[in-house]
Design a protein around this motif. Structure first.
Motif, short mmCIF file in Angstrom:
data_model
loop_
_atom_site.label_atom_id
_atom_site.label_comp_id
_atom_site.label_asym_id
_atom_site.label_seq_id
_atom_site.Cartn_x
_atom_site.Cartn_y
_atom_site.Cartn_z
N LYS A 38 0.83 -1.22 0.00
CA LYS A 38 0.00 0.00 0.00
C LYS A 38 0.86 1.26 0.00
CE LYS A 38 -4.42 -1.12 2.12
NZ LYS A 38 -5.28 -0.89 3.28
N LYS A 39 1.90 1.25 0.79
CA LYS A 39 2.76 2.43 0.90
C LYS A 39 3.42 2.73 -0.44
CE LYS A 39 6.69 4.40 3.31
NZ LYS A 39 7.76 4.20 4.27
N GLN A 40 3.97 1.71 -1.10
CA GLN A 40 4.65 1.93 -2.38
C GLN A 40 3.67 2.41 -3.46
OE1 GLN A 40 7.85 1.97 -3.00
NE2 GLN A 40 8.25 1.48 -0.87
N VAL A 41 2.46 1.87 -3.45
CA VAL A 41 1.45 2.29 -4.42
C VAL A 41 1.11 3.77 -4.21
CG1 VAL A 41 -0.98 1.98 -5.10
CG2 VAL A 41 0.52 -0.01 -4.85
N LYS A 42 0.96 4.18 -2.96
CA LYS A 42 0.66 5.59 -2.67
C LYS A 42 1.84 6.50 -3.00
CE LYS A 42 -3.22 5.85 0.30
NZ LYS A 42 -3.83 6.46 1.45
N VAL A 43 3.06 6.05 -2.73
CA VAL A 43 4.24 6.84 -3.07
C VAL A 43 4.27 7.08 -4.58
CG1 VAL A 43 6.78 6.75 -3.24
CG2 VAL A 43 5.65 6.21 -1.07
N PHE A 44 4.01 6.05 -5.35
CA PHE A 44 3.97 6.17 -6.81
C PHE A 44 2.88 7.15 -7.22
CE2 PHE A 44 2.81 5.14 -11.11
CZ PHE A 44 3.98 4.73 -11.73
N ALA A 45 1.70 7.04 -6.61
CA ALA A 45 0.58 7.92 -6.96
C ALA A 45 0.89 9.38 -6.63
CB ALA A 45 -0.69 7.47 -6.22
N TYR A 46 1.51 9.63 -5.48
CA TYR A 46 1.87 11.00 -5.12
C TYR A 46 2.93 11.56 -6.08
CZ TYR A 46 -0.91 11.10 -0.86
OH TYR A 46 -1.96 11.11 0.03
N ALA A 47 3.91 10.74 -6.47
CA ALA A 47 4.93 11.19 -7.41
C ALA A 47 4.30 11.51 -8.77
CB ALA A 47 6.02 10.13 -7.56
N CYS A 48 3.39 10.67 -9.21
CA CYS A 48 2.66 10.91 -10.46
C CYS A 48 1.91 12.23 -10.38
CB CYS A 48 1.70 9.74 -10.71
SG CYS A 48 0.45 9.99 -12.00
N THR A 49 1.21 12.45 -9.29
CA THR A 49 0.43 13.67 -9.09
C THR A 49 1.35 14.89 -9.08
OG1 THR A 49 -1.22 12.45 -7.82
CG2 THR A 49 -1.23 14.84 -7.59
N ASP A 50 2.45 14.81 -8.34
CA ASP A 50 3.39 15.93 -8.27
C ASP A 50 3.94 16.27 -9.66
OD1 ASP A 50 3.03 16.09 -5.53
OD2 ASP A 50 4.90 15.04 -5.05
N ASN A 51 4.26 15.25 -10.45
CA ASN A 51 4.78 15.50 -11.81
C ASN A 51 3.72 16.15 -12.70
OD1 ASN A 51 7.42 14.57 -11.48
ND2 ASN A 51 6.81 12.45 -11.78
N LEU A 52 2.48 15.69 -12.60
CA LEU A 52 1.41 16.29 -13.40
C LEU A 52 1.16 17.74 -13.00
CD1 LEU A 52 -1.22 13.40 -13.62
CD2 LEU A 52 0.11 14.37 -15.50
N VAL A 53 1.17 18.02 -11.70
CA VAL A 53 0.96 19.39 -11.21
C VAL A 53 2.09 20.29 -11.70
CG1 VAL A 53 0.90 20.86 -9.15
CG2 VAL A 53 -0.44 18.76 -9.22
#
Length: 142
Positions: A38-53
């Motif tokens: 779960k932690k790794q999936v969320k880390v990936f999702a936050y990095a994806c979001t940060d890059n899109l922003v």
């Protein structure tokens, strides 16, 4: 002590059966590959979001400069982030279902890009909110 009325019991039964039917209708999630939690999936999702922003803010500012606008409304970063995160979380889960962490090493963009493109083009993990609205407006202009 009060006995529940027949209507209350019936309502509870209907609610429980609807919940069960909804869960049964949802597509089965594939197990995550080795190294994902779960932690790794969320880390990936936050990095994806940060890059899109970051990309969206750059594009927004560049478009304002290109139009000769020196004073413009600030980019709606929080609303954009809130609309991008669910898409990124969905993509993150798809990535975790498809490749192990070892397989993703040094190939994150290469492997995730087709899933991101699919989502941005209205496919699986399609974004909603501000990002989804912006995509729909861009499509309408074409």
């Amino acid at each position: 002590m009060r006995n529940p009325s027949k209507i209350s019991v019936l309502a509870l039964c209907v609610a429980l059966s609807c919940t069960a039917a909804t869960a049964a209708d949802a597509p089965a999630k594939k197990p995550w590959k080795e190294g994902w939690d779960k932690k790794q999936v969320k880390v990936f999702a936050y990095a994806c979001t940060d890059n899109l922003v970051a990309s969206a803010v750059r594009d927004y500012d560049a478009a304002a400069r290109a139009d000769g606008v020196t004073i413009h409304k600030p980019f709606p970063e929080q609303a954009f982030r809130e609309s991008a995160f669910p898409m990124c979380l969905c993509i993150s889960e798809r990535v975790a279902e498809t490749w192990s962490m070892a397989e993703m090493k040094n190939k994150v963009k290469e492997r995730a890009r087709p899933m991101i493109d699919e989502a941005l083009n209205g496919g699986q993990c399609k974004p909603g909110g501000l990002l989804g609205d912006a995509i729909e407006k861009r499509k309408a202009k074409k």
